[in-house]
Design an enzyme around this catalytic site. Structure first.
Site, short mmCIF file in Angstrom:
data_model
loop_
_atom_site.label_atom_id
_atom_site.label_comp_id
_atom_site.label_asym_id
_atom_site.label_seq_id
_atom_site.Cartn_x
_atom_site.Cartn_y
_atom_site.Cartn_z
N ARG A 10 -52.30 -4.52 -43.13
CA ARG A 10 -53.37 -4.83 -44.09
C ARG A 10 -52.88 -4.77 -45.52
O ARG A 10 -52.13 -3.87 -45.90
CB ARG A 10 -54.49 -3.80 -43.94
N GLY A 30 -54.99 5.90 -49.53
CA GLY A 30 -53.85 6.79 -49.80
C GLY A 30 -52.54 6.02 -49.92
O GLY A 30 -51.76 6.22 -50.85
N TYR A 86 -53.85 -7.73 -32.97
CA TYR A 86 -54.37 -6.52 -33.62
C TYR A 86 -55.23 -5.70 -32.65
O TYR A 86 -54.86 -4.57 -32.29
CB TYR A 86 -55.13 -6.93 -34.88
N ASP A 141 -45.87 0.84 -40.15
CA ASP A 141 -46.79 1.13 -39.05
C ASP A 141 -46.68 0.31 -37.77
O ASP A 141 -45.93 -0.65 -37.67
CB ASP A 141 -48.22 1.13 -39.57
N HIS A 165 -46.98 5.58 -39.19
CA HIS A 165 -48.03 6.48 -39.66
C HIS A 165 -48.71 7.26 -38.54
O HIS A 165 -49.45 8.20 -38.80
CB HIS A 165 -49.07 5.69 -40.45
N ASP A 372 -53.06 13.40 -34.13
CA ASP A 372 -53.13 12.71 -35.42
C ASP A 372 -51.73 12.67 -35.99
O ASP A 372 -51.02 13.68 -35.95
CB ASP A 372 -54.05 13.52 -36.36
N VAL A 377 -57.24 14.02 -44.51
CA VAL A 377 -58.47 14.72 -44.88
C VAL A 377 -58.17 16.21 -45.15
O VAL A 377 -58.64 16.79 -46.13
CB VAL A 377 -59.53 14.56 -43.76
N LYS A 379 -55.48 17.55 -46.21
CA LYS A 379 -54.78 17.73 -47.49
C LYS A 379 -55.73 17.49 -48.67
O LYS A 379 -55.62 18.15 -49.70
CB LYS A 379 -53.58 16.79 -47.57
N GLU A 380 -56.66 16.55 -48.48
CA GLU A 380 -57.62 16.27 -49.55
C GLU A 380 -58.55 17.48 -49.77
O GLU A 380 -58.90 17.82 -50.90
CB GLU A 380 -58.43 15.01 -49.21
#
Ligand code: GDG
Length: 735
Positions: A10, A30, A86, A141, A165, A372, A377, A379-380
């Site tokens: 993307r 990010g 995809y 990715d 990723h 994951d 999230v 880290k945010e």
């Protein structure tokens, strides 16, 4: 001026259609923020799918022109490509298998694979239309695993980095995919392959070395010509942005509202994209269990759960969404009171200001994915805790749990553990919150997204330099000619030849590697020239070399220098050495043979070798390490050396090595041409011992003390054949 080309499925844009025309606006996720420092500069570009199907050529032209100003280049996909490449291959094969859901969700359809290849080629063509030699290409990715090799085939020297990723699964999962080798080969087209965690690196190395005919040395895979480096680069976030958002008026206002709404309640936050890998249902299950078990939690805790819609036109995702709806409904129906709802559930996305207010306000952030790659999230949340309070509960299955080790780490499948973690979190004293949060904030601040980009790009440069310096040492046509010229001009030559891996390829059975006719011919031709002293210097037993070369005019050195045999004489063994130590070492090696099917002991005069070439992949290396540790002290007491070679571990007298043996033949002699060929660690002793004027050639592309390298025994034979052309008899014929 070389440029950098970023490539991902993307593009970092949102395309919308207003009044019959398409419009684009940047979407600052990010990755886009992290890579902004790159793609927005100069001629650099980002290539990717704009995220919507655009069919009319006029519309495509208009969007292309608009994106050009943002340094973005679109790859347009039609609906069938989106469905098969995809949705089909990327999301119904790679996503489930890489997240360990192969048996539940993976569907291996040939036509999806065909489309995956076609679309990867489409991306390749777009890259080739803009790339020039010297450019750096960074591919991202799982949707583009084939792309590195596709580009490499057209641009052999270009720098290619690849980053995954999502997790890279254990080989036991990965090998289920029918097209596993093609996928690995695709990735190995890169020079540097990055993952979030060291576990992913290990899994990739395991899969590549088991499924492909490549070898690895630590984290470097030798893929024919090129060395590919595999490393972990944990991705960070734009920490400054998250630390400063709570200071904005708009965010402060929302924080005030949240505080007011959840007065006297402990607020537990969870934010995910809709996906089965995120463990959303299991989290609700644990929350319900907690409400059942802990009466005092009722009316005092609230789960604020945001699920961002994703792929919900796909039946599996729609089903998951419905299940979440039901579960939330059930919990609320069971426990709600007049002024308290246990779960506040939102199935939509929010502006970043709202997220920030929630991150800032939540007492606990509950991040419990089943798998994951990283999880941003968590880290945010940490970056938003500018008062050093709050508690993070983190699944050990997320990449970020490897860095955020001060979080409360849980196994998301263990409901009891998750419940206890929530209780611990809501009761945690402010001092302990601080003690845990400060180091996590420091880590998130240092390893931010620009740091991630910088270390990846710096490493890619280093890898390219390493490859180039190796390439420069390869015996090219010009070097070969200058070595041959030196050979022709000289009158007294000595040629050291190692055997296995240098003159012949390795065979799984050591007795099968016997010399062939071509090799005998080369040796005989070279030996015919009285100016040549040929020396075969090997780790093999003297009986073995004798049976193969007793009739050839060649000096033989066996067992790394324990045995010598000059042409026309008999064998003699080096004096003054003891082999009494074998009585102690042999039984130890035997225990390893008993425990490791396929391994065996070879006994030589002054050494014992434990071979594990035929042992189960991975097990041999594990046992060899164990054996090394086991023998370490005993060996140094007894004056022994432990040598870890290619699928062997050799224990030998310290006083013997090929370097010393070579010197006994050269010292005090006035050879005007000294050349040595060898492929493994024992040959390094020769390369180091010989005088500076000697030509030393390592076979294989690993780092070495040798001046040059050749790729394989075939190249060694070719060079020796060129020498043989200049033997006097041969030259007479040529005249
Ligand atoms: C893949 C890997 C890896 C969420 N809700 C809203 C919103 N978000 C943002 C978060 C965060 C991002 O979405 C989600 O990132 P994650 O890392 O948690 O997960 P994936 O999307 O699955 O990403 C993952 C990542 O790639 C990077 O390599 O960490 O493991 O699966 O940034 O803040 N953003 C806004 N509104 C929302 O409602 N604006």
């Amino acid at each position: 001026m070389p440029k950098t080309i970023i490539v991902s499925n993307r593009l970092p844009v949102k395309i919308s259609r207003v009044d019959d025309a398409y419009h684009s606006s940047p979407s600052e996720g990010g990755l886009a923020t992290g890579l902004g420092s790159i793609y927005k500069q100069g001629d650099n570009v980002w290539i990717g799918w704009p995220g919507v199907e655009i069919t009319a050529q006029d519309d495509r032209d208009q969007i292309t022109a608009e994106l050009k100003d943002l340094n973005l280049i679109p790859v347009f996909l039609d609906q069938e490509e989106i469905n098969q490449y995809y949705e089909g291959f990327s999301n119904e094969v790679l996503w489930p298998v890489f997240h360990y859901y192969a048996s539940t969700y993976a569907a291996y359809k040939q036509s999806n694979w065909d489309y995956y290849q076609t679309v990867n080629k489409k991306f390749r063509d777009m890259i080739l239309s803009v790339a020039e030699p010297g450019d750096v290409i960074w591919i991202h990715d799982y949707q583009l695993l084939l792309l590195p090799a596709l580009v490499r085939a057209q641009m052999p020297d270009v720098s290619i980095g690849f980053f995954l990723h999502i997790p890279f699964p254990s080989n036991e999962m990965f090998r289920l995919i029918p097209w596993r080798s093609e996928l690995l080969e695709g990735m190995l087209g890169a020079d540097l392959i990055g993952f979030h965690t060291f576990d992913d690196v290990r899994h990739f190395l395991g899969a590549a070395t088991r499924l492909l005919p490549v070898s690895s040395n630590a984290n470097i895979i030798s893929n024919g010509e090129r060395s590919v480096v595999i490393e972990s680069f944990p991705m960070g976030i734009d920490e400054k942005k998250y630390a400063s958002l709570p200071l904005q008026d708009e965010v402060k206002e929302q924080i005030g509202l949240i505080k007011e709404n959840f007065k006297n309640k402990k607020l537990i936050l969870s934010i995910d994209r809709l996906d089965y890998s995120k463990g959303i249902l299991q989290r609700l299950e644990a929350f319900q269990l907690l409400l059942e078990m802990c009466p005092e939690c009722k009316e005092n805790i609230t789960l604020y759960m945001i699920v961002v819609p994703s792929r919900d036109t796909v039946p599996q995702y729609a089903h998951l969404r419905d299940e979440i709806d039901k579960k939330v409904g059930k919990i609320n129906a069971l426990y709600r009171t007049m002024d308290w709802s246990p779960v506040h559930y939102y199935y939509r996305s929010f502006p970043i200001e709202t997220l920030s207010a929630l991150y800032y306000s939540a007492d606990v952030c509950l991040v419990t994915p089943m798998r994951d790659g990283m999880n941003l999230v968590s880290k945010e949340y940490v970056a938003s805790r500018i008062n050093n309070d709050g508690v993070l509960i983190m699944s050990e299955m997320a990449g970020s749990s490897k860095e955020l080790i001060e979080a409360i780490i849980v196994n998301p499948n263990n409901m009891g553990e998750v419940c206890r973690a929530i209780l611990q979190a809501i009761n945690m004293k402010p001092e302990e919150q601080r003690r845990r949060m400060i180091p996590m904030r420091q880590l998130v601040a240092k390893f931010n997204t620009s740091h991630w980009v910088k270390i990846f790009m710096d490493r890619l440069k280093e890898v390219k330099l390493m490859q180039r310096s190796l390439q420069a040492r390869h015996v090219s046509n010009t070097t070969e000619q200058s070595i041959i010229n030196r050979y022709i001009k000289t009158k007294k030559r000595i040629i050291f030849l190692d055997y296995d891996g240098t003159l012949v390829n390795f065979k799984s059975n050591i007795d099968q590697a016997s010399p062939d006719k071509e090799l005998y011919n080369i040796i005989n031709k070279l030996a015919e020239d009285p100016a040549n002293q040929l020396v075969l210097i090997s780790g093999r037993k003297h009986e073995n070399l004798d049976s193969w070369f007793k009739d050839n005019d060649i000096y033989l050195i066996a067992e790394h220098g324990s045995w010598f045999k000059q042409q026309g004489t008999s064998w003699h063994k080096i004096g003054g050495l003891s082999d009494q130590w074998k009585h102690d070492i042999y039984p130890i090696l035997e225990t390893y043979v008993d425990r490791t099917p396929g391994s065996f002991i070879e006994e030589k005069t002054y050494s014992l070798v434990w071979h594990y070439r035929k042992a189960q992949a991975g097990l041999g290396e594990l046992r060899a390490n164990e054996l090394m540790n086991n023998l370490k002290y005993l060996a140094s007491d007894k004056g022994l050396q432990l040598l870890a070679g290619d699928k062997v571990l050799e224990v030998k007298n310290m006083d013997i090595n090929k370097g010393k043996a070579a010197l006994t033949l050269t010292e005090g002699k006035d050879y005007d041409f000294v050349i040595a060929f060898g492929d493994d660690y024992t040959d390094e002793d020769i390369f180091k011992a010989l005088p500076e004027s000697a030509i030393t050639i390592k076979v294989g592309s690993n780092l070495s003390a040798a001046k040059f390298y050749l790729r394989n025994p075939a190249e060694v034979r070719k060079l020796l054949t060129s020498f043989a052309r200049y033997t006097p008899a041969e030259m007479d014929v040529e005249k």
